[in-house]
Design a protein around this motif. Structure first.
Motif, PDB file in Angstrom:
ATOM      1  N   ALA B 205       0.816  -1.216   0.000  1.00  0.00           N
ATOM      2  CA  ALA B 205       0.000   0.000   0.000  1.00  0.00           C
ATOM      3  C   ALA B 205       0.853   1.270   0.000  1.00  0.00           C
ATOM      4  N   ILE B 206       2.034   1.185   0.562  1.00  0.00           N
ATOM      5  CA  ILE B 206       2.891   2.368   0.601  1.00  0.00           C
ATOM      6  C   ILE B 206       3.452   2.633  -0.797  1.00  0.00           C
ATOM      7  N   GLY B 207       3.939   1.552  -1.409  1.00  0.00           N
ATOM      8  CA  GLY B 207       4.427   1.672  -2.779  1.00  0.00           C
ATOM      9  C   GLY B 207       3.324   2.137  -3.713  1.00  0.00           C
ATOM     10  N   ALA B 208       2.094   1.721  -3.422  1.00  0.00           N
ATOM     11  CA  ALA B 208       0.960   2.076  -4.277  1.00  0.00           C
ATOM     12  C   ALA B 208       0.792   3.591  -4.355  1.00  0.00           C
ATOM     13  N   VAL B 209       1.003   4.271  -3.238  1.00  0.00           N
ATOM     14  CA  VAL B 209       0.816   5.719  -3.204  1.00  0.00           C
ATOM     15  C   VAL B 209       1.873   6.429  -4.056  1.00  0.00           C
ATOM     16  N   THR B 210       3.129   6.069  -3.853  1.00  0.00           N
ATOM     17  CA  THR B 210       4.210   6.673  -4.628  1.00  0.00           C
ATOM     18  C   THR B 210       3.952   6.504  -6.121  1.00  0.00           C
ATOM     19  N   LEU B 211       3.577   5.270  -6.473  1.00  0.00           N
ATOM     20  CA  LEU B 211       3.345   4.953  -7.873  1.00  0.00           C
ATOM     21  C   LEU B 211       2.146   5.723  -8.427  1.00  0.00           C
ATOM     22  N   LYS B 213       0.900   8.546  -7.507  1.00  0.00           N
ATOM     23  CA  LYS B 213       1.252   9.962  -7.700  1.00  0.00           C
ATOM     24  C   LYS B 213       2.050  10.140  -8.990  1.00  0.00           C
ATOM     25  N   GLU B 214       2.990   9.239  -9.176  1.00  0.00           N
ATOM     26  CA  GLU B 214       3.809   9.280 -10.384  1.00  0.00           C
ATOM     27  C   GLU B 214       2.942   9.163 -11.642  1.00  0.00           C
ATOM     28  N   LEU B 215       2.047   8.199 -11.613  1.00  0.00           N
ATOM     29  CA  LEU B 215       1.236   7.911 -12.797  1.00  0.00           C
ATOM     30  C   LEU B 215       0.343   9.079 -13.197  1.00  0.00           C
ATOM     31  N   VAL B 216      -0.207   9.783 -12.212  1.00  0.00           N
ATOM     32  CA  VAL B 216      -1.108  10.884 -12.567  1.00  0.00           C
ATOM     33  C   VAL B 216      -0.385  12.230 -12.581  1.00  0.00           C
ATOM     34  N   GLY B 217       0.895  12.227 -12.254  1.00  0.00           N
ATOM     35  CA  GLY B 217       1.658  13.472 -12.260  1.00  0.00           C
ATOM     36  C   GLY B 217       1.325  14.385 -11.094  1.00  0.00           C
ATOM     37  N   MET B 218       1.045  13.776  -9.955  1.00  0.00           N
ATOM     38  CA  MET B 218       0.729  14.574  -8.769  1.00  0.00           C
ATOM     39  C   MET B 218       2.047  15.016  -8.123  1.00  0.00           C
ATOM     40  N   ALA B 219       2.106  16.275  -7.744  1.00  0.00           N
ATOM     41  CA  ALA B 219       3.367  16.791  -7.189  1.00  0.00           C
ATOM     42  C   ALA B 219       3.715  16.112  -5.873  1.00  0.00           C
TER      43      ALA B 219
END
Ligand code: B12
Lengths: 362, 219
Positions: B205-211, B213-219
């Motif tokens: 679940a932690i990795g899911a958040v980082t990923l 954000k990356e995928l949608v281009g969230m700062a």
């Protein structure tokens, strides 16, 4: 009796218990969720009829010559008897869609009389299936029942996630539910034991993947221990299985007093042998998915060989089994291969040279 | 003496981290009464606590049960702080939306729920379709709410092919560039992700958040 065996499963199990000579190592792959495939019927057909549930097990035995037939009371029986609703898929395992208890304040409204055989058609049906197995095959092979342990029984009444929360927030209510379930399970187990059935107690929600050791000790161990004592007072026998990674709780599981311990493939057989092999026979742990479902014939041979290598000298004995129930998506031929490998590498006296030769996988 | 903003933020964070889901509302009220910004209370207080809890889960110090109670505390605190968030906050900020669910045939939902909680913590607007979800529903919901991300979970090998079907449906509707697909669960791997042409895989679940954000281009 299977044409390549010299003893019936009953004779083999008796010899195992007495420490006498056997023709081959005992093999008890958990052939529950796959059994209708072997019988050529749908899952719904199997669960609708005592005859077909029994026949599916008999068909498995006739084909594979495995050492235990297993009727399924299952993990959800207590909940559904009390009013939890299940879906009714044509050809797969049903799941609970609506738990009977939504608020822990309503525990008093649960009527545990509903779990008795007179009031629960599912329970009655599985007892009948056991009787059919005993009547038709009892002379040759033992029958067991795959049945919930105390913690998973609670999860069939009250949603799993809320149950997990409540172990921290409202432990008293969870202990009350565990008390009620344990008492109900005592009466349920008794009916099977009276019919000569081995209790295969499964408690997947008590898995080390979900609970920490201290929670297992607080919420599961006392109730499981009580059930084990009860089983023994009635002259019954219990094989204890918890899914997932139970490495940290194997000692505690064995402290509850089962007659045999079945371990998931996520746990190392060698480790378990070292920890508890002196105390009881161990079953395990050919991976049901990675090997039995997705593996080739030679992968299956390799896995059986590895299990036998690790387990064969376990002080209280070793029984080869799958690490968990075998799903219906496992090709039925793959169980032929597993048993073929058992008859090759597990024949007594064990051929050490064959077992240690890396190039004998076919 | 009145507590400083930092002290109150720490208190909010600790309430979540230490699973004090009953005291968190008081702490949140104290924070608001002292006149500090609600948004900081959410991000530097509650969310900070949840992130610390997530870290402990990754280190196997916290278990599933702990994370669930931490998340209850976070939501209790949010309920108090939300009405005080500035209204114009969303006016030109992008709203990151995500649809999540367990694919058809699978009813294991504990892991998916943890992923949902962590995504919400990270500021995603999450539409949870539940478990055993008909594949087409993922695509329909994503279209309906204009989501940038679909998260698929499964713990069973037998239901994995459903993930591929969802990717194919998106391709067929020419939505594949617009909507990213993130997958996860026990039997899933990066190799499988590449094979079915999904956009990303995370192991927890932690990795899911980082990923995400990356995928949608969230700062
Ligand atoms: C608890 C459990 C159950 C419970 C489920 C309760 C519930 N509400 O979820 C019950 C008892 C009901 C159950 C039933 C069954 N189960 Co089950 N179950 C488990 C068990 C023990 C733990 C799963 C769990 O909750 N883990 C804890 C959570 C937190 O971890 P997680 O789900 O992996 O999630 C994390 C990551 O994977 C990731 N993640 C998850 N989703 C996503 C999504 C995205 C997008 C991302 C990025 C990341 C991500 O983040 C999460 C948090 O860090 C596992 C054993 C195991 N080794 O996992 C078996 C297991 C998953 N079950 C299994 C099986 C086969 C079944 C049954 C079919 C039973 C049977 N034998 O026939 C039925 C399924 C019925 C159905 N159709 O769904 C198998 C699956 C085998 C396979 N690979 O196909 C397992 C692996 C057991 C085994 N060894 O065979 N089960």
């Amino acid at each position: 009796m299977h044409e390549q065996d010299q003893m019936t499963p009953n004779e083999r199990l008796q010899a195992f218990i007495k420490g006498e000579k056997m023709d081959r190592i005992l093999a008890m792959p958990i052939l529950v969720s796959i059994s209708h495939r072997v019988a050529g019927i749908t899952h719904r057909e199997k669960r609708a009829s005592a005859e077909l549930q029994a026949q599916s097990q008999i068909d498995c035995y006739k084909r594979y010559g495995n050492d235990l037939m297993i009727i399924e009371y299952g993990l959800h029986g207590v909940g559904t008897a009390l009013g939890s609703e299940m879906n009714d898929p044509e050809d797969s395992l049903p799941a609970i869609v609506n738990h009977v208890l939504q608020d822990l304040k309503d525990i008093d409204q649960l009527d545990f009389d509903k779990t008795k055989k007179e009031n629960d058609p599912w329970f009655a049906k599985t007892l009948e299936a056991c009787e059919i197995c005993q009547e038709k095959m009892g002379q040759e092979i033992p029958t067991g029942v795959l049945i919930t342990g105390p913690f998973t029984a609670v999860s069939s009444i009250y949603p799993t996630e809320n149950l997990l929360r409540a172990t921290r927030k409202d432990p008293a209510s969870i202990h009350r539910l565990l008390r009620l379930c344990t008492d109900a399970l005592k009466d349920i187990y008794k009916e099977y034991i009276q019919r000569g059935i081995i209790i295969v107690m499964c408690d997947p929600i008590a898995s080390g993947t979900l609970l920490r050791k201290s929670q297992y000790i607080e919420f599961v161990k006392p109730y499981a221990t009580e059930l084990m004592n009860h089983i023994h007072e009635l002259g019954g026998m219990c094989c204890y299985h918890i899914c997932g990674n139970t490495t940290k709780i194997v000692m505690d599981m064995v402290d509850t007093g089962p007659d045999m311990l079945s371990i998931d493939n996520l746990v190392d057989l060698e480790y378990v042998k070292g920890q508890v092999g002196k105390r009881l026979p161990i079953l395990g742990n050919v991976p049901p998915v990675d090997v039995l479902m997705l593996g080739s014939r030679s992968d299956i041979f390799e896995s059986v060989k590895t299990c036998i290598l690790k387990g064969k000298d376990s002080p209280k004995g070793y029984i080869i089994a799958s690490g968990c129930d075998i799903t219906q998506n496992v090709p039925v031929e793959n169980i032929d291969y597993m048993m073929e490998a058992v008859r090759k590498y597990g024949r007594y006296p064990i051929d050490e040279a064959l077992l240690n030769d890396p190039a004998t996988n076919n | 003496m009145a507590k400083s903003k930092e002290e109150l933020l720490q208190q909010l964070s600790d309430c979540v981290f230490e699973m004090e889901d009953e005291n968190v509302a008081d702490a949140a009220n104290e924070y608001i009464d002292a006149g500090y910004e609600a948004l900081d209370g959410v991000l530097k207080g509650l969310v900070d606590g949840m992130n610390r809890a997530g870290q402990m889960y990754e280190e196997e110090e916290y278990f599933v049960t702990d994370l669930l109670v931490c998340s209850d505390a976070m939501y209790n605190g949010l309920e108090v702080l939300k009405p005080h968030l500035p209204l114009d906050q969303d006016a030109d900020a992008v709203n990151y939306k995500c649809v999540i669910g367990v694919v058809e045939g699978d009813t294991h939902d504990i892991g998916k729920n943890l992923v949902r909680i962590m995504l919400e913590t990270a500021g995603f607007e999450v539409y949870d379709l539940g478990r055993d979800v008909p594949l087409i529903s993922f695509v329909e919901k994503a279209k309906e709410v204009d989501a940038q991300l679909i998260c698929l979970s499964t713990l069973m090998t037998t239901t994995m092919p459903g993930m591929k079907e969802v990717v194919e449906m998106l391709e067929k509707e020419e939505l594949k560039d617009k909507v990213k697909v993130m997958i996860g669960g026990g039997p899933i791997s990066q190799a499988y992700c590449d094979q079915i042409n999904a956009d990303g895989y995370a192991v927890n679940a932690i990795g899911a958040v980082t990923l995400a954000k990356e995928l949608v281009g969230m700062a």
